[in-house]
Write a protein that holds these residues in place. Structure first.
Motif, short mmCIF file in Angstrom:
data_model
loop_
_atom_site.label_atom_id
_atom_site.label_comp_id
_atom_site.label_asym_id
_atom_site.label_seq_id
_atom_site.Cartn_x
_atom_site.Cartn_y
_atom_site.Cartn_z
N SER A 1 -15.73 2.13 -0.53
CA SER A 1 -15.68 0.78 0.03
C SER A 1 -15.51 -0.23 -1.10
O SER A 1 -15.71 0.10 -2.27
N SER B 1 -13.42 2.79 3.87
CA SER B 1 -12.39 1.76 3.89
C SER B 1 -11.15 2.37 4.55
O SER B 1 -11.13 3.56 4.87
N SER C 1 -7.35 3.56 4.37
CA SER C 1 -6.27 4.00 3.48
C SER C 1 -4.96 3.89 4.24
O SER C 1 -4.85 4.34 5.39
N TRP D 1 -10.24 -3.18 -6.71
CA TRP D 1 -10.62 -3.95 -5.54
C TRP D 1 -10.66 -5.44 -5.88
O TRP D 1 -11.19 -5.83 -6.92
N SER E 1 0.58 2.49 -1.81
CA SER E 1 -0.56 3.12 -1.14
C SER E 1 -1.75 2.17 -1.24
O SER E 1 -2.23 1.88 -2.34
N TRP E 2 -2.22 1.71 -0.10
CA TRP E 2 -3.23 0.67 -0.01
C TRP E 2 -4.59 1.19 0.42
O TRP E 2 -4.67 2.19 1.14
N GLN E 3 -5.64 0.45 0.05
CA GLN E 3 -6.94 0.55 0.67
C GLN E 3 -7.35 -0.88 1.00
O GLN E 3 -7.19 -1.78 0.17
N ASP F 1 -10.50 -3.30 3.13
CA ASP F 1 -11.87 -3.25 3.61
C ASP F 1 -12.35 -4.65 3.96
O ASP F 1 -11.84 -5.64 3.43
#
Length: 186
Positions: A64, A77, A79, A139, A172-174, A176
């Motif tokens: 996270s 989170s 993806s 982040w 490629s994302w994350q 949250d």
């Protein structure tokens, strides 16, 4: 730097009078110089898939954002590989909800691009482009993004039902902790 949002029980009067629920608000982005209040969108902490629709490989993963912006550290989170999308649960918004904000990172850094759209179902069906976010390797708080409410022809009760759709155009994302701004500023 760890940030803990302090959430109050005060809610904007316009949300209560419109029939939209009035969730608790707090200054989730204060450590980034944002003095605005925000409320956590339904399912916006990505601790479960409840109400979300995923396609193209988008899924919940362990890990996270490290700032505990919801007031506690999360465990998961979202993806999103290139070409995937995620569609939020239905949000009931009023003209007093002009923007959204969230946390994100991308493996490709600034070469990655994430697009936001409002998928409106009430008062009329339409899709409104909200803008894009460039990636960062670590982040970070994404810049505020319009919620789409200012581009909608309102009906008499001044509320709208919409879903936020995120699309990983590249990278490629994350993401949250999706928050909504509950106060329109003049």
């Amino acid at each position: 730097m760890a940030a803990i949002a302090s959430f109050a029980v005060a809610a904007p009067a316009s949300a209560a009078s419109s029939g939209c629920s009035a969730p608790p608000v707090g200054k989730a982005f204060l450590p980034w110089g944002d003095l605005n209040d925000y409320f956590l969108a339904q399912g916006g902490d990505f601790e479960s898939t409840s109400g979300w629709t995923f396609s193209g490989g988008a899924k919940l993963v362990s890990g996270s954002e490290p700032f505990a912006a919801t007031g506690k550290a999360g465990k998961a989170s979202l993806s999103m590989p290139t070409g995937s999308f995620a569609l939020s649960p239905m949000l009931c918004l009023t003209p007093d909800n002009p923007s959204i904000r969230f946390f994100a990172k991308a493996a490709q850094g600034r070469a990655a691009s994430l697009r936001g759209e409002a998928v409106v179902t009430k008062p009329t069906s339409q899709v409104i482009g909200l803008g894009t976010v460039d990636g960062t390797l670590l982040w970070a708080a994404a810049k505020p993004m319009a919620s789409g409410v200012n581009d909608i022809l309102w009906d008499a009760d001044e509320k709208v039902s919409l879903r936020i759709r995120f699309t990983a155009d590249s990278g490629s994302w994350q993401i949250d902790d999706l928050f909504v701004d509950p106060q329109k500023r003049g």
